[in-house]
Design an enzyme around this catalytic site. Structure first.
Site, short mmCIF file in Angstrom:
data_model
loop_
_atom_site.label_atom_id
_atom_site.label_comp_id
_atom_site.label_asym_id
_atom_site.label_seq_id
_atom_site.Cartn_x
_atom_site.Cartn_y
_atom_site.Cartn_z
N TYR A 47 10.62 0.37 -7.17
CA TYR A 47 9.23 0.85 -8.16
C TYR A 47 9.40 2.38 -8.20
CZ TYR A 47 5.79 -1.49 -10.93
OH TYR A 47 4.91 -1.73 -12.24
N GLU A 48 9.11 2.76 -9.71
CA GLU A 48 8.51 4.81 -9.68
C GLU A 48 7.38 4.70 -10.49
OE1 GLU A 48 12.77 3.87 -9.97
OE2 GLU A 48 13.16 5.63 -9.18
N PHE A 102 0.61 -1.19 -0.47
CA PHE A 102 0.45 0.30 -0.12
C PHE A 102 0.93 1.41 -0.19
CE2 PHE A 102 -3.98 -2.38 1.27
CZ PHE A 102 -4.02 -3.18 0.96
N ASP A 103 1.23 1.83 -1.51
CA ASP A 103 2.67 2.58 -1.72
C ASP A 103 1.97 3.93 -0.90
OD1 ASP A 103 2.53 0.70 -3.99
OD2 ASP A 103 4.50 1.41 -3.21
N HIS A 113 -1.18 -2.70 -10.17
CA HIS A 113 -1.36 -1.92 -9.69
C HIS A 113 -2.36 -0.99 -9.13
CE1 HIS A 113 3.28 -1.63 -10.40
NE2 HIS A 113 2.22 -2.32 -11.12
N GLY A 152 0.04 4.71 2.27
CA GLY A 152 -0.41 4.40 3.40
C GLY A 152 0.44 3.46 3.89
N ASP A 171 -22.48 18.14 -1.14
CA ASP A 171 -21.55 18.12 -1.24
C ASP A 171 -20.20 17.09 -1.94
OD1 ASP A 171 -18.82 19.01 -2.04
OD2 ASP A 171 -19.02 19.77 0.31
N GLY A 175 4.75 11.15 -0.57
CA GLY A 175 5.31 12.28 -0.51
C GLY A 175 7.22 12.05 0.07
CO CO Z 1 4.05 -3.39 -12.42
#
Ligand code: CO
Length: 653
Positions: free
Chosen positions: A394-395, A308-309, A446, A311, A594, A316
Site C-alpha cells: 500500500y501507498e 498498525f502502519d 483504514h 506503530g 492546554d 518515516g
Molecule cells: Co484500502
C-alpha cells in the site's frame, strides 16, 4: 524550456539558525549512535529501532527560534535480540552521554526495514517453505516468490505474544519484474521469529490455486499509451513565495517548522499566522499518531490481517524519496530525512518531504452588476507539504495544505496495490470483491488517528461540540424554518469523547476563552470532518481492543508530553487497552487548559475491479478553519491577479 525548478537544501537554508523543534541532522544521528555504542548500551545483538529528536519541554520552546539555547537530545529505542528486550533512552548530544536507558518490559517495538528484508530472505531460504511450495505448485525455485512482512498482532495466544513474531503473506511473480500481488500464494502462511530470524513454522491451509492471469501496471510493460496529452508546466519565473531556513518555513503570513521521525514520518510544529502586527499561534504540533487497517474476512488465511502502519511499521521508515515532476509538480523545495538502519548506520532519505505552491482555483469572488469594474475575484494559492510512504503493497500520501484564508487541511492519499488473495474459480466472495479472475480483495477499513496540539493565541484553550438543531415548533417558530448551532463546552475527557453525527452536522470548535474578536466572541478554529466511518469489527475483535482510538472520532486530553500515540507507545503485538482509551478514563479536566484534540477518521474500502492492479488515489481528510479567529475574511489583501505582483504569475486572467 523551463529550467528544472529545484531548490537544494543549502540554497535557501541558513545553517547557523535552527529551531529547537527541527529534526535531528545526519550528524546528530551519527553522533547519537556513537554515544550509545560507547556507553555500552548497544551490543552486537542490538537493533536500533529508531533515533529521533527528544523534543524539548513545551514550555521552554515558546517563541523560540534558536537551537543554541536548547539542549539537543535524541530519543532512542533499542531492541536486544539476544534478550528479546526493548529499551528506550535519552542521549545528550551536547554532553555526549546517555542520560537514561530503561528496559520496557513486555513490549515489542516497531519493525525495522532491515527486518522486513531479512525476514523475506529467511522465509525464502527455509527448507520448509521450499517444500511447501513444491508440494503445492511443483515450483522449486523460490527466486520468484515475494514475502511481505505482516505484523503478527495479538489473539490471546500468550506464548506467541512473548516472541517477536510476524506472519508474512507470500506471492509468486510470473517473472522477475512481474506484479506479484496478481498471484497470491493463499494456502501458505509462514510464521517468523524476528529475534532468531528463523521460520518458526509454515502454516498450510486449504489449497487455492494461484490465479491464472498476470496484471501489470509498469510503463515498461505497456505497448501503448494514450497520445492526446499536451505538456502542462508550472512556471514561477520569480521563484516561490516561501522562505526556508533549515526546516523552518515562512509562506505569506504562515510560519511553521517541519519535523520528521521514523515512526510518524512528517510532523508539523509551531504553526503560526501573522495577523497585522500579531504573530498568532495556532497549533504547537500536528501529526499522524497511529493507523489501523482491519480486514473484514473471517477465513483462516485472512482473519489475522490488520496493520498498525505507524506503530508497527513506521511511516518515516517507509517514506519514499520523491521525484520532481512525478510526485510533485512546480517549484519544489525538498527536505531530506535522517534516520538510521537497525545496525545504527545513518540513512538519508533524499527528498523525503516535498513543499511547493499550488494554484487552487477561486479564493473568493463577487460580481456587482451595477459596477463597471466588477467582478472582484481572487485566485487561491495553497502551500503543500507532503510525504509518501510505501508499506509493502500500500501507498499512503500525507498532505498538509495551508491556505490564504487561514484554513489548514490534511489529506491522506491512498493508493498502491490492494491486499489480494487467491479465490477458487467459480465462486463469489461475500466479504470482499473479485477484482480479476480468481483474484480476491477483502473488504477493509483504514483508520487514521491525528494528534492536534492546539495553542490558539496561547495555551489555555477550550473545546466545544457544535450541533445544528431545528428549533421547537411553537409560537416562536411559526413558519417552522428555524434552526441554530448549539455549542456544548467540553469539561472533561470522558465528556469530550464523541462521534460524528450527520443529523446535527456536528463539528468541533476550539477557542481561547481569554481572547476576544471584534464581535466579542472567543477566538476559535473549527475542526471540519471529512470522509469518516465507524468500525465494523465487533468491540470484542482483537484488533479493535488494540486500536482503542477507533471508538470515538474526537477525543480531547490535557497536554501531556508522554501521551503521543493513539494506541499507546508499543502497539506491536500489544494486548490492547492502551493509548487514548486508557488515558481518558482518568477523566481529567480539559476546560481552559492546554488541550490536545485527537481526531480519528476511517475510510471504508469495498474494493472494485477499477482498484486493480493499482489503485487510483482515494482521499480522506479534514480541515481546520478559522471560526472567529480573525475579525473578517483574512484574505481580503490578496491582490487581484490582473495587477501588480500577482499578474506575473497568472497569464490568462
Ligand atoms: Co484500502
Amino acid at each position: 524550456m523551463t529550467p528544472i525548478n529545484v531548490l537544494t537544501q543549502t540554497s535557501l537554508s541558513n545553517a547557523t539558525v535552527g529551531h529547537p523543534l527541527e529534526p535531528l541532522t545526519a550528524d546528530e544521528v551519527r553522533k547519537a549512535v556513537e554515544i550509545v555504542r560507547k556507553s555500552g548500551k548497544a551490543c552486537a545483538a542490538t537493533r536500533f529501532i529508531s533515533i529521533a529528536l527528544n523534543e524539548p519541554d513545551k514550555t521552554s520552546t515558546q517563541g523560540a527560534s534558536s537551537r543554541e539555547a536548547f539542549p539537543r537530545e535524541a530519543f532512542i529505542v533499542l531492541y536486544d535480540r539476544a534478550k528479546n528486550a526493548c529499551f528506550e533512552g535519552i542521549v545528550s548530544l551536547k554532553d555526549e552521554r546517555v542520560l537514561s536507558c530503561k528496559h520496557v518490559p513486555g513490549v515489542q517495538p516497531m519493525m525495522t526495514v532491515d527486518e522486513m528484508i531479512e525476514c523475506e530472505r529467511a522465509v525464502l531460504d527455509s527448507p520448509e517453505f521450499r517444500e511447501a511450495l513444491v508440494r503445492h505448485t511443483g515450483i522449486a525455485d523460490t527466486s520468484l516468490a515475494m514475502v511481505d512482512i505482516w505484523s503478527a498482532g495479538y489473539y490471546g495466544e500468550a506464548e506467541e505474544s512473548e516472541r517477536r513474531l510476524v506472519r508474512p503473506l507470500c506471492f509468486l511473480r510470473a517473472d522477475a519484474t512481474d506484479n506479484g500481488y496478481a498471484r497470491p500464494i493463499e494456502w501458505i502462511r509462514p510464521v517468523v521469529d524476528l529475534a532468531l530470524m528463523k521460520v518458526v513454522r509454515i502454516e498450510e491451509y486449504e489449497r487455492v490455486p494461484i490465479p491464472p492471469g498476470e496484471s501489470n501496471y509498469a510503463a515498461s510493460r505497456r505497448t501503448s499509451f494514450r497520445e492526446d496529452i499536451k505538456p502542462l508546466e508550472i512556471v514561477q519565473p520569480e521563484g516561490p513565495s516561501f522562505q526556508v531556513s533549515g526546516n523552518a518555513v515562512n509562506w505569506q503570513k504562515w510560519s511553521f517548522v517541519i519535523g520528521f521521525n521514523a515512526r510518524e514520518g512528517l510532523t508539523l510544529h509551531d504553526i503560526r499566522y501573522r495577523d497585522g502586527d500579531r504573530d498568532r499561534s495556532i497549533l504547537y504540533r500536528a501529526s499522524l499518531t497511529e493507523m489501523v487497517v482491519p480486514y473484514g474476512d473471517p477465513g483462516p488465511t485472512q482473519r489475522r490481517k490488520n496493520a498498525f502502519d505507524v506503530g508497527e511499521y513506521g511511516m518515516g521508515n517507509c517514506a519514499n524519496s520523491l521525484k520532481l515532476g512525478c510526485d510533485c509538480l512546480g517549484y519544489i523545495h525538498y527536505f531530506d530525512a535522517h534516520l538510521c538502519d537497525s545496525k545504527g548506520e545513518p540513512i538519508v532519505i533524499p527528498n523525503a518531504i516535498c513543499m511547493h505552491e499550488e494554484d487552487f482555483g477561486i479564493l473568493w469572488k463577487h460580481t456587482d452588476r451595477r459596477l463597471a469594474d466588477s467582478p472582484e475575484v481572487r485566485r487561491s494559492r495553497r502551500l503543500v507539504v507532503s510525504s509518501i510512504s510505501t508499506v509493502e503493497n500500500y501507498e499512503y500520501g500525507f498532505f498538509w495544505y495551508f491556505y490564504q484564508d487561514g484554513t489548514i487541511q490534511f489529506e491522506v492519499k491512498l493508493t498502491g496495490i490492494l491486499s489480494t488473495a487467491a479465490y477458487p474459480a467459480g465462486k463469489s466472495p461475500v466479504h470482499g470483491e473479485l477484482v480479476a479472475p480468481q483474484v480476491y480483495a477483502p473488504n477493509h477499513q483504514h483508520f487514521f488517528n491525528m494528534r492536534l496540539d492546539f495553542d490558539l493565541d496561547g495555551r489555555a484553550n477550550t473545546v466545544y461540540r457544535v450541533d445544528v438543531t431545528p428549533d421547537a415548533i411553537d409560537e416562536n417558530n411559526p413558519f417552522e424554518n428555524a434552526f441554530q448551532a448549539r455549542s456544548t463546552g467540553l469539561k472533561t475527557e470522558k465528556e469530550a469523547r464523541g462521534r460524528l453525527n450527520l443529523e446535527s452536522a456536528r463539528t468541533w470548535k476550539i477557542v481561547n476563552p481569554g481572547v476576544r474578536n471584534s464581535v466579542g466572541e472567543s477566538v476559535g478554529y473549527k475542526l471540519i470532518p471529512g470522509d469518516n466511518s465507524i468500525p465494523f469489527g465487533s468491540p470484542n475483535a482483537w484488533w479493535r481492543k488494540r486500536a482503542g482510538f477507533v471508538e470515538h472520532h474526537v477525543w480531547v486530553t490535557p497536554y501531556s508530553a508522554d501521551e503521543r500515540y493513539g494506541a499507546g507507545d508499543y502497539p506491536n503485538q500489544s494486548a490492547g487497552g492502551d493509548g487514548l482509551i486508557r488515558w481518558t478514563e482518568r477523566d481529567r479536566p480539559i476546560e481552559n487548559a492546554d488541550v490536545v484534540v485527537w481526531y480519528t477518521m476511517g475510510h471504508t474500502h469495498i474494493p472494485r475491479p477499477e482498484d486493480y492492479p493499482v489503485m487510483p488515489t482515494a482521499y480522506i481528510g479534514f480541515s481546520l478553519k478559522p471560526f472567529g479567529f480573525f475579525d473578517a475574511n483574512p484574505a481580503l489583501d490578496v491582490p487581484p491577479s490582473d495587477r501588480g505582483e500577482a499578474k506575473k504569475s497568472c497569464s490568462h486572467c
